[in-house]
Write an enzyme that holds these catalytic residues in place. Structure first.
Site, PDB file in Angstrom:
ATOM      1  N   HIS A 157      10.992  -0.755  -0.856  1.00 32.56           N
ATOM      2  CA  HIS A 157      10.190   0.270  -1.519  1.00 32.56           C
ATOM      3  C   HIS A 157      10.832   0.700  -2.842  1.00 32.56           C
ATOM      4  O   HIS A 157      10.155   0.866  -3.859  1.00 32.56           O
ATOM      5  CB  HIS A 157      10.063   1.510  -0.627  1.00 32.56           C
ATOM      6  CG  HIS A 157       9.329   1.287   0.653  1.00 32.56           C
ATOM      7  ND1 HIS A 157       9.947   1.346   1.877  1.00 32.56           N
ATOM      8  CD2 HIS A 157       8.029   1.013   0.900  1.00 32.56           C
ATOM      9  CE1 HIS A 157       9.057   1.128   2.824  1.00 32.56           C
ATOM     10  NE2 HIS A 157       7.884   0.919   2.265  1.00 32.56           N
ATOM     11  N   GLN A 185      -2.290  -8.411   2.375  1.00 32.30           N
ATOM     12  CA  GLN A 185      -2.660  -7.077   1.915  1.00 32.30           C
ATOM     13  C   GLN A 185      -2.702  -7.020   0.396  1.00 32.30           C
ATOM     14  O   GLN A 185      -3.616  -6.424  -0.204  1.00 32.30           O
ATOM     15  CB  GLN A 185      -1.667  -6.051   2.447  1.00 32.30           C
ATOM     16  CG  GLN A 185      -1.869  -4.651   1.885  1.00 32.30           C
ATOM     17  CD  GLN A 185      -0.869  -3.664   2.444  1.00 32.30           C
ATOM     18  OE1 GLN A 185      -1.037  -3.162   3.545  1.00 32.30           O
ATOM     19  NE2 GLN A 185       0.191  -3.388   1.692  1.00 32.30           N
TER      20      GLN A 185
END
Length: 292
Positions: A39, A155
């Site tokens: 992240h 995704q």
């Protein structure tokens, strides 16, 4: 430097409206929290390339197929805010369920085709939940760019398709998968693995790498995939949901001359792990036993 936490759309819009008036470039990094170096690599990329960075944290109930999986998903807001502090994030948007899905909410965003195989075949409704929440977060944050990791390859392609189809005024930036020293793709779900399972989990990226090298070297695709599945089973993976090459963009069967991706999903110690690696576009179009 403290990371400013924002919990309501009203608070967020006050900031984004001001930034727009100042002609600032706004980037968003959507997450479900439990942040790790993967992240943070997205946040770092966004920080380099824009004026204002928003990181969102929302554990989206509509993309979970199991209530138990949703309940067990790590929630570490305080630690997440501390990890973001060195990056000078301009807003950490942490809405609650009612802020995102008020009681009267009745709209579902669905993307067909690209969502049918792989994750879509094994997690019915999952991608409708992803598409819906991503659309909501884009509308709430109003960014110029959004950053996603390549670990969730299907995704990423879904989000690109959604943005193109709905003519949304933002760019989608895909960033390389960040891995541990043993090759395992960083994931919030890795926290759920026992120490023994964590050591064995490295068999997944190793199997992908070996298979990709073998296929690139001309080995028969069917035999390579069968060997990879056997190696994973020997390493303790209880179920291999898929391990197969796909067209990188459409997620359909590979097409000669088009980029391909080798994707996998498998269960270890009750935790579902996914990963993928690139394949040469010059490979034959054999797919093994591809899911429809």
């Amino acid at each position: 430097m403290n990371t400013p936490i924002i919990r309501t759309l009203h608070e967020l819009r006050a900031k984004t409206t001001k930034w727009r008036q100042e002609r600032r470039v706004i980037d968003v990094v959507p997450t479900m929290g439990a942040l790790h170096e993967g992240h943070l690599s997205l946040v770092e990329a966004a920080r380099r390339e824009c004026d204002r960075v928003i990181v969102t944290c929302f554990v989206n109930p509509r993309q979970f197929n199991s209530p138990e999986d949703y309940r067990k998903y790590p929630r570490t807001e305080v630690a997440d805010a501390a990890l973001l502090a060195p990056f000078g994030v301009d807003a950490f948007f942490v809405p609650d369920g009612e802020e995102v899905y008020p009681a009267e909410h009745s709209t579902v965003v669905s993307v067909s085709g690209i969502t049918a195989p792989l994750e879509g075949a094994h997690r019915p409704g999952h991608f409708d939940g992803v598409a819906t929440v991503v659309t909501l977060l884009f509308n709430m944050t109003q960014p110029d760019r959004a950053y996603f990791g390549e670990k969730d390859w299907q995704q990423l392609q879904l989000v690109r398709r959604l943005v193109a189809d709905l003519k949304l005024p933002l760019d989608i930036v895909g960033c390389p998968t960040v891995r541990s020293d043993d090759g395992l793709a960083l994931s919030s779900r890795n926290q759920l693995l026992s120490s023994d399972a964590r050591a064995r989990a490295a068999a997944l990226p190793l199997a992908l790498e070996r298979a990709a090298n073998s296929i690139s070297g001309g080995a028969p695709v069917e035999k390579v995939l069968a060997r990879a599945r056997a190696d994973l089973a020997e390493s303790g993976f209880a179920e291999i949901e898929y391990f197969e090459p796909r067209d990188s963009e459409t997620l359909g069967p590979p097409r000669p001359g088009k980029a391909q991706r080798l994707l996998a999903a498998a269960w270890l110690d009750g935790v579902r792990l996914i990963d993928n690696v690139s394949l040469s576009p010059d490979l034959p179009s054999a797919t093994g036993k591809a899911a429809s």
